[in-house]
Scaffold this motif. Structure first.
Motif, PDB file in Angstrom:
ATOM      1  N   LEU A  57       0.988   2.372   2.166  1.00 44.70           N
ATOM      2  CA  LEU A  57       0.731   2.861   3.517  1.00 44.70           C
ATOM      3  C   LEU A  57       1.963   3.566   4.068  1.00 44.70           C
ATOM      4  N   HIS A  61      -0.178   7.034   2.051  1.00 44.83           N
ATOM      5  CA  HIS A  61      -1.445   7.022   1.321  1.00 44.83           C
ATOM      6  C   HIS A  61      -2.323   5.915   1.887  1.00 44.83           C
ATOM      7  N   ASN A  62      -3.612   5.993   1.570  1.00 44.31           N
ATOM      8  CA  ASN A  62      -4.540   4.980   2.040  1.00 44.31           C
ATOM      9  C   ASN A  62      -4.582   3.830   1.038  1.00 44.31           C
ATOM     10  N   LEU A  64      -6.423   1.122   0.801  1.00 42.35           N
ATOM     11  CA  LEU A  64      -7.739   0.650   0.350  1.00 42.35           C
ATOM     12  C   LEU A  64      -8.319   1.596  -0.703  1.00 42.35           C
ATOM     13  N   ARG A  65      -8.213   2.909  -0.420  1.00 42.92           N
ATOM     14  CA  ARG A  65      -8.720   3.875  -1.403  1.00 42.92           C
ATOM     15  C   ARG A  65      -7.913   3.784  -2.702  1.00 42.92           C
ATOM     16  N   THR A  66      -6.599   3.565  -2.563  1.00 42.50           N
ATOM     17  CA  THR A  66      -5.750   3.445  -3.747  1.00 42.50           C
ATOM     18  C   THR A  66      -6.176   2.259  -4.604  1.00 42.50           C
TER      19      THR A  66
END
Lengths: 407, 403
Positions: A57, A61-62, A64-66
């Motif tokens: 984070l 970057h996200n 959860l998507r990662t």
């Protein structure tokens, strides 16, 4: 690492004669402790993933998507029933890779766990793994005339024995002169690294004779490769080494819990003075425990070479960390058979899910993700070593509850 | 003055002869190397046999350790001398260009010495530190980052020290207050540092790597202008004249840390906490405070060693660029018996083996890399107790619980 929360003594205390139909306090306590044996590692892993998510984070970057992309990279979504057929095929390839890594991690995890149960810290799994793989690649690439089964058996047995011998050096030194196994196994790790650089480097005795200017070993001959039972043998399908690792888990459990040797090993690990007073030879068990540990690690090397790597490249030697990840696997699995399996699956998933081949680069760069794996591994190790941290949190919660009830 | 004289007399004649034997053993090998280059095996063999005789004489007079050392040195001297006479003069001159070899040894030894002296503080206070590798790596990355961001190597060094110290502080909290297993914690530090530096490196510098350093961003060398001295000037100039500032700093650190550890109350406190924390606590020494300070200091010093690698030596950063040097430093610490001078001498020896391994491929082919394993083999022998047992501080690795 003494571990009062989760030990056989406590578990066995639950089976008192008094505990009939109604579970005694001790039995309930034991059940709670056993549950704690699963809950604490689970919490540790969750906290580590959470902090890893914060790192993701913080760098824009996200998380959860990662994590979703990493999960898809592991191929564990193969288990979802509603997956389309094309993604199912991709997931199957990913899952085969994850299980291949699980195979090696189970074995290097057992190498750490077995010594741990004897009160020894084998951080030489990496070196023992190397020595096993050197012997496997040497035997696997020579004797081209041998039939398949004896050839494989020869390579596996000799490689395991070589791993055992390498670890036994540390065992003997601990048993006779008391040299600490942590120091000796670190040194043996690096000696194994440089011996490998010598053996397979340019002009080395085991360097590929057909390619004079590439620092690699010869290839394992076709007949000495382990048969693949799931997936394409040319695309690193899952080989029978997976069953060897599962078998090793069973052997580990039986030896520790159902044999005299295992009893002695555990007694020494629990309290060397008491074991010695009870007539158990502590030095001899140190030796056996290290040798058996090394055998598991050597087996891991053999299974990797005969199963899917087929050759050793000098540039891969310093990059390999499968033996070190084994430490995290064993500790997260609390040095138990089932725990080691689950730990191996978790770390294999992480390693595969973050690799260049398996992670969707449009969501998260694989070279970043590989380092994220290192961070998560480090965090898990940091927290798992600190039982007291859990106790501190636990006590703080209790104190909070008392304060609330008194208010 | 009389104290020194008394100490001098306390060393027995037998031990003195044994030490002479070790020296002669080294000399035997050296005779066949440049600049003398004896081309017959006679001279090395003769001196080597004298060395062995000295050793046997010492063994017969109960100085077993030194005596056996002399016998081994003599035998190795003969073998080394024989090998040297068999190789060509040109190759010998290329590999054993002494001034360059000395300079290379010091370059390799500098980061090792920083980390192993740092590790000594931590281990002397009773906290095992196998996280030296990770702390060095933190220093290497954040040193170059700080240097590039601020434009000055000095600020880069400060940032490296802060990063290494912070990593060590985290480890200290887990090892001291939370009483975590110190081996697990140290392994965790190595993983964490590898992950943090790798992640930051990829995130900040990406595929292009670290930018080229300007001269203000890299640690300068110290030019002593030794070349003007007649005769030995050229030799001294190549060997010592261009040493990096950090090499001078580590020499200073060696002196300071020896004095602090064995001649001051601070050192006494550190050692007492490492040998018998309960006793130290009883006389009013705060075990926790001493251990926190010692572990943090070890991180700061290791980070200096790492920063030397990135902004003093290689002038760039790569993932995992320390490549096991932290473990060689740990080996040097153990081989040097947890003493500053011993650790430094071991760092020099291991630096020499690296420098030699770098040059030997000139003619011995692939076997040269085996010299890289020498530090580990020697340390293994040392902990096995064959040549004078290395014994760690008594309370090492055991967390202290206040009562």
């Amino acid at each position: 690492m003494s571990d009062p929360i989760d030990d056989d003594a406590v578990t066995e205390a639950g089976e008192e004669p008094g505990s009939g139909s109604i579970p005694s306090v001790a039995a309930r306590f034991a059940l709670w402790q056993q549950a704690g044996g699963f809950v604490v590692p689970l919490l540790t892993a969750l906290v580590a993933f959470f902090i890893g998510g914060l790192v993701v984070l913080a760098t824009g970057h996200n998380p959860l998507r990662t994590y979703k992309a990493i999960f898809d990279g592991t191929g564990l979504n193969w288990l979802w029933p509603f997956l389309g057929s094309s993604s199912r095929a991709a997931a199957a390839t990913n899952l085969q890779q994850t299980l291949l890594i699980t195979t090696s991690l189970i074995l290097t995890g057992l190498a750490v766990a077995f010594a741990f149960r004897c009160g020894l810290f084998n951080i030489g799994g990496q070196g023992q793994y190397f020595v096993g793989s050197y012997f496997a690649v040497w035997l696997g690439s020579s004797f081209a005339g041998l039939p398949s089964v004896p050839h494989i058996l020869l390579a596996i047995v000799v490689a395991s024995a070589a791993g055992a011998a390498w670890a036994a050096i540390a065992g003997i030194l601990r048993a006779t002169v008391g040299a600490h196994e942590v120091i000796t196994t670190i040194m043996l790790n690096w000696i194994a690294v440089w011996v490998g650089e010598y053996l397979f480097g340019l002009g080395g005795p085991l360097q590929n004779s057909a390619q004079k200017f590439t620092p690699i070993s010869s290839d394992v001959v076709q007949k000495a490769k382990l048969p693949v039972f799931w997936g394409d043998p040319l695309l690193q399908g899952l080989d029978v080494g997976f069953f060897i690792a599962l078998g090793a888990l069973v052997v580990f459990w039986i030896v520790l819990n159902r044999t005299t040797l295992g009893f002695q090993v555990r007694a020494v690990g629990f309290n060397p003075e008491a074991a010695s007073y009870g007539g158990i030879s502590v030095p001899r068990n140190y030796f056996y425990a290290m040798a058996i540990s090394g055998m598991f690690a050597g087996l891991a090397g053999a299974v990797d070479i005969l199963g899917w790597q087929f050759r050793i490249s000098v540039s891969d030697i310093p990059a390999s960390s499968i033996g070190f990840v084994g430490i995290a696997v064993a500790l997260l699995g609390r040095n138990r058979a089932i725990g080691t399996f689950l730990g191996a699956l978790l770390f294999a998933g992480l390693l595969t899910g973050t690799s260049t081949r398996h992670l969707d680069p449009s969501i998260f760069r694989p070279d970043l993700a590989g380092n994220l794996t290192q961070i998560i591994q480090g965090l898990i190790l940091l927290f798992i070593g600190a039982d007291v941290l859990i106790l501190v949190i636990w006590n703080a919660r209790k104190r909070l509850r008392i304060r609330r009830s008194s208010a | 003055m009389s104290a020194i004289a008394a100490r001098f007399e306390a060393v027995s004649t037998a031990r003195r002869v044994g030490q002479l034997g070790i020296f002669l053993g080294l000399l035997a090998c050296w005779l066949a190397l440049p600049p003398l280059k004896s081309r017959t095996t006679v001279w090395p063999a003769f001196v080597g046999i004298v060395a062995i005789a000295c050793g046997i004489w010492a063994i017969a007079r109960v100085e077993k350790r030194v005596g056996w050392g002399a016998v081994v040195a003599g035998a190795l001297g003969i073998v080394g001398g024989w090998l040297a006479t068999r190789s060509s003069v040109g190759n010998l001159d290329a590999v054993f260009a002494w001034p360059a070899l000395i300079a290379a040894t010091l370059r390799w030894a500098t980061p090792l010495a920083f980390a192993s002296i740092g590790g000594m503080f931590s281990e002397r206070s009773g906290v095992v530190n196998i996280g030296l590798e990770g702390m060095m790596l933190m220093g290497a990355f954040w040193g170059i980052w700080g240097s590039v961001e601020t434009g000055h190597w000095f600020l880069g060094l400060l940032i490296a020290m802060a990063a290494g110290g912070l990593m060590a502080l985290v480890y200290a909290v887990f090892a001291i207050h939370l009483r975590a297993d110190q081996i697990v914690g140290g392994t965790a530090v190595n993983f964490l540092a590898l992950g943090i530096t790798g992640y930051a490196f990829v995130d900040i510098y990406g595929a292009t790597g670290t930018p080229d350093l300007t001269s203000a961003m890299s640690i300068p060398g110290v030019n002593l202008h030794l070349g003007r001295i007649p005769g030995v000037g050229r030799f001294l100039e190549t060997a010592f004249g261009q040493m990096n500032l950090m090499t001078w700093i580590v020499l200073g650190l060696l002196v300071v840390s020896s004095v602090v550890m064995f001649r001051t109350p601070i050192g006494l406190r550190i050692r007492s906490v490492g040998e018998h924390p309960r006793a130290a606590d009883t006389v009013g020494i705060s075990v926790y405070r001493v251990r926190y300070a010692a572990v943090t200091l070890s991180g700061v010093l290791s980070a200096l060693g790492g920063a030397y690698l990135s902004i003093g030596f290689v002038h760039s950063f790569n993932q995992n660029m320390t490549a096991g040097r932290g473990f060689i430093a740990l080996a040097a610490l153990i081989f040097g018996k947890w003493r500053p001078a011993g650790a430094f001498a071991a760092a020099l020896l291991f630096g020499f083996s690296s420098a030699l391994a770098e040059r030997l491929p000139a003619y011995s082919g692939s076997a040269a890399v085996l010299f890289q394993a020498l530090p580990y083999v020697l340390t293994l022998i040392a902990v096995a107790g064959v040549i004078g047992r290395s014994i760690p501080p008594a309370a090492i690795g055991r967390p202290y619980k206040k009562q």
